[in-house]
Design a protein around this motif. Structure first.
Motif, PDB file in Angstrom:
ATOM      1  N   ASN A   3       9.096  12.218  14.831  1.00  0.00           N
ATOM      2  CA  ASN A   3       9.109  10.904  15.657  1.00  0.00           C
ATOM      3  C   ASN A   3       9.087   9.485  15.044  1.00  0.00           C
ATOM      4  O   ASN A   3       9.617   8.556  15.728  1.00  0.00           O
ATOM      5  N   ARG A   4       8.528   9.381  13.894  1.00  0.00           N
ATOM      6  CA  ARG A   4       8.681   7.889  13.283  1.00  0.00           C
ATOM      7  C   ARG A   4       9.922   7.679  13.032  1.00  0.00           C
ATOM      8  O   ARG A   4      10.373   6.555  13.181  1.00  0.00           O
ATOM      9  N   GLU A   5      10.968   8.585  12.593  1.00  0.00           N
ATOM     10  CA  GLU A   5      12.337   8.284  12.637  1.00  0.00           C
ATOM     11  C   GLU A   5      12.780   7.657  13.849  1.00  0.00           C
ATOM     12  O   GLU A   5      13.569   6.580  13.931  1.00  0.00           O
ATOM     13  N   LEU A  35       4.756   1.155  14.901  1.00  0.00           N
ATOM     14  CA  LEU A  35       5.825   2.267  14.488  1.00  0.00           C
ATOM     15  C   LEU A  35       5.213   3.357  14.941  1.00  0.00           C
ATOM     16  O   LEU A  35       5.649   4.511  15.367  1.00  0.00           O
ATOM     17  N   GLN A  36       3.897   3.838  14.386  1.00  0.00           N
ATOM     18  CA  GLN A  36       3.165   4.994  14.698  1.00  0.00           C
ATOM     19  C   GLN A  36       2.731   5.243  16.049  1.00  0.00           C
ATOM     20  O   GLN A  36       3.007   6.271  16.742  1.00  0.00           O
ATOM     21  N   ALA A  37       2.232   4.127  16.714  1.00  0.00           N
ATOM     22  CA  ALA A  37       1.819   4.184  18.315  1.00  0.00           C
ATOM     23  C   ALA A  37       3.042   4.547  19.098  1.00  0.00           C
ATOM     24  O   ALA A  37       2.785   5.229  19.995  1.00  0.00           O
ATOM     25  N   CYS A  78      -1.901  10.793  12.784  1.00  0.00           N
ATOM     26  CA  CYS A  78      -0.932  10.034  12.280  1.00  0.00           C
ATOM     27  C   CYS A  78      -0.384  10.709  10.870  1.00  0.00           C
ATOM     28  O   CYS A  78       0.712  10.458  10.540  1.00  0.00           O
ATOM     29  N   LEU A  79      -1.474  11.479  10.162  1.00  0.00           N
ATOM     30  CA  LEU A  79      -1.198  11.894   8.799  1.00  0.00           C
ATOM     31  C   LEU A  79      -1.092  10.521   7.945  1.00  0.00           C
ATOM     32  O   LEU A  79      -0.396   9.381   8.426  1.00  0.00           O
ATOM     33  N   PRO A  80      -1.589  10.509   6.676  1.00  0.00           N
ATOM     34  CA  PRO A  80      -1.978  11.763   5.874  1.00  0.00           C
ATOM     35  C   PRO A  80      -3.386  12.131   6.652  1.00  0.00           C
ATOM     36  O   PRO A  80      -4.122  11.252   6.876  1.00  0.00           O
ATOM     37  N   ASN A  84       0.965  -1.268  -0.009  1.00  0.00           N
ATOM     38  CA  ASN A  84      -0.061   0.046  -0.096  1.00  0.00           C
ATOM     39  C   ASN A  84       0.794   1.318   0.005  1.00  0.00           C
ATOM     40  O   ASN A  84       2.070   1.267   0.331  1.00  0.00           O
ATOM     41  N   ASN A  85       0.318   2.507  -0.210  1.00  0.00           N
ATOM     42  CA  ASN A  85       1.072   3.701  -0.349  1.00  0.00           C
ATOM     43  C   ASN A  85       1.603   4.210   1.079  1.00  0.00           C
ATOM     44  O   ASN A  85       1.147   3.793   1.956  1.00  0.00           O
ATOM     45  N   SER A  86       2.515   4.869   0.893  1.00  0.00           N
ATOM     46  CA  SER A  86       3.203   5.443   2.109  1.00  0.00           C
ATOM     47  C   SER A  86       4.140   6.541   1.744  1.00  0.00           C
ATOM     48  O   SER A  86       4.641   6.761   0.743  1.00  0.00           O
ATOM     49  N   LEU A  87       4.181   7.660   2.904  1.00  0.00           N
ATOM     50  CA  LEU A  87       5.050   8.845   2.530  1.00  0.00           C
ATOM     51  C   LEU A  87       5.980   8.535   3.763  1.00  0.00           C
ATOM     52  O   LEU A  87       7.078   8.199   3.713  1.00  0.00           O
ATOM     53  N   ARG A  88       5.409   8.770   5.175  1.00  0.00           N
ATOM     54  CA  ARG A  88       5.910   8.664   6.159  1.00  0.00           C
ATOM     55  C   ARG A  88       6.912   7.416   6.530  1.00  0.00           C
ATOM     56  O   ARG A  88       7.919   7.519   6.955  1.00  0.00           O
ATOM     57  N   THR A  89       6.008   6.473   6.602  1.00  0.00           N
ATOM     58  CA  THR A  89       6.428   5.029   6.871  1.00  0.00           C
ATOM     59  C   THR A  89       7.739   4.758   5.978  1.00  0.00           C
ATOM     60  O   THR A  89       8.910   4.440   6.391  1.00  0.00           O
ATOM     61  N   ARG A  90       7.590   4.957   4.660  1.00  0.00           N
ATOM     62  CA  ARG A  90       8.669   4.780   3.806  1.00  0.00           C
ATOM     63  C   ARG A  90       9.898   5.507   4.107  1.00  0.00           C
ATOM     64  O   ARG A  90      11.244   5.201   4.098  1.00  0.00           O
TER      65      ARG A  90
HETATM   66  N1   CP Z   1       1.477   8.073   9.347  1.00  0.00           N
HETATM   67  C1   CP Z   1       1.923   6.997   8.286  1.00  0.00           C
HETATM   68  O1   CP Z   1       2.260   5.844   8.425  1.00  0.00           O
HETATM   69  O2   CP Z   1       1.970   7.672   7.264  1.00  0.00           O
HETATM   70  P1   CP Z   1       2.213   6.950   5.801  1.00  0.00           P
HETATM   71  O3   CP Z   1       0.877   6.364   5.425  1.00  0.00           O
HETATM   72  O4   CP Z   1       2.466   8.063   5.084  1.00  0.00           O
HETATM   73  O5   CP Z   1       3.209   6.112   5.748  1.00  0.00           O
END
Ligand code: CP
Ligand code: AN0
Length: 366
Positions: free
Chosen positions: A345-347, A149-151, A318-320, A45-51
């Protein structure tokens, strides 16, 4: 650590938060730990932050990184057993997993809930297949039911921005309101954290709210002395949503459920907004569905009036996030909004988790 799915996989949260602060002070402290180790991140699935944050975390630790977007260039993968593969899926996950495992040392998996078969989703079928057949440590980058990882990043953020007042018993409180019932000027003796459902035009998974509840409640159970000597971080944890959106009690047992959003918001120090589709708990036949036309639910959108009911709360997501649906522009842009430090803080959470996994590999090699 060989698998990271639930809060229990990290063990002592006091220790985990200390490691997070250690990494924050010097994120390259363990830059030799991952030398000649390869992380494979698999995205269904798509991702910005996790990726980005997980790749950055791996680079902080000196790892090599491979990213596979299954739906952009790989063979389409069948995930269910027992099917005659005469459709558009060219390869089965049960071959693909050991092959992927042969090229790397650690695997991160993003595989959202399908939202059609509750049993399949809540069994975490895809994640457990990676655990079983890859031969490598695996971690969740949002799976069917959890986003740890988000929590973990959310917990780090709440620790950093918490009002941190000593609870009456010096302990770490959780569940309903503080035992003494004190709510001086809306401010209780412990921070009040509210998870609120908010409207969205598409059916979304329950992974983020499930994990957030699980982590907040576990933080309560572990009586964390966050914020220094003699201080306690108590959490008065409340969940608010329209009827029918009850989350799975496996994640929420011990939380206060308040259907009246205004009552829930009163005196809150943190508002954590998220949409989720029907979890199929009180309405099994509606699993994964949106229960009402969103136009009828816009009074759940977190706006300035909602925030005025709180104790000048921090806004979290959590965004998006879809502005105008989940939250208004003014609330997300306010100085009390934490969405950017939360994402940053995800990093940190990913670096701690990968560090634990690499240390596990190192210990296994000795
Ligand atoms: N919060 C979060 O996991 O964002 P992404 O879906 O962009 O990875
Ligand atoms: C996903 C979800 O709700 O699970 C990812 C959030 C991190 N959100 C969307 O698909 C919009």
């Amino acid at each position: 650590m060989k698998s990271f799915l639930n809060v229990q996989d990290l063990g002592d949260l006091r220790q985990a938060l200390a490691e997070a602060q250690e990494i924050k002070a010097n994120r390259y402290k363990y830059d030799m730990l991952g030398k000649n180790k390869t992380l494979l991140m698999v995205f269904f699935n798509n991702s910005l932050r996790t990726r980005l944050s997980t790749q950055k975390a791996a680079m902080n630790l000196g790892m090599n990184v491979i990213v596979l977007d299954v739906n952009a260039g790989a063979w389409k993968l069948e995930t269910e057993r027992g099917v005659v593969m005469d459709g558009d899926k060219s390869e089965h996950l049960l071959e693909a997993i050991p092959v992927m495992g042969s090229y790397c040392d650690v695997i991160g998996i993003r595989s959202f809930a399908g939202l059609t078969d509750r049993e399949y989703d809540y069994a975490e079928t895809v994640y457990h297949q990676f655990e079983q057949y890859s031969g490598k440590p695996v971690f969740a980058m949002e799976t069917a039911t959890v986003h740890p990882l988000q929590a973990f990043a959310d917990l780090i953020t709440i620790q950093e921005y918490s009002p941190l007042q000593t609870s009456p018993g010096g302990g770490f409180l959780c569940g309903s309101h503080s035992p003494s019932g004190e709510q001086e000027g809306g401010r209780g003796s412990v921070p009040k954290v509210v998870l609120t459902w908010a409207p969205h035009p598409r059916a979304l998974p329950q992974a983020v709210p499930n994990s957030f509840a699980q982590w907040m409640l576990e933080a309560g159970r572990q009586s964390l002395p966050l914020g220094g000597e003699g201080r306690g971080l108590g959490i008065d944890f409340v969940i608010t949503h329209p009827e029918g959106y009850e989350l799975d009690p496996a994640f929420t047992a011990g939380a206060t459920i308040e259907y009246d959003q205004k009552k829930a918001f009163e005196g809150a120090d943190f508002i954590y907004a998220k949409n989720w589709s029907c979890p199929g708990v009180t309405r099994p036949e509606d699993y994964g569905k949106i229960l009402h036309d969103y136009h009828e639910m816009m009074h759940w959108t977190v706006d300035a009036e909602h925030m005025s009911w709180t104790n000048n709360a921090h806004f979290m997501h959590c965004l998006p996030v879809r502005r105008g649906m989940i939250v208004t522009d003014d609330v997300i842009e306010a100085p009390t909004s934490l969405v950017i430090p939360e994402a940053a803080n995800r990093e940190i959470s990913a670096t701690v988790v990968l560090k634990r996994i690499l240390q596990g590999l190192q210990n296994a090699e000795i």
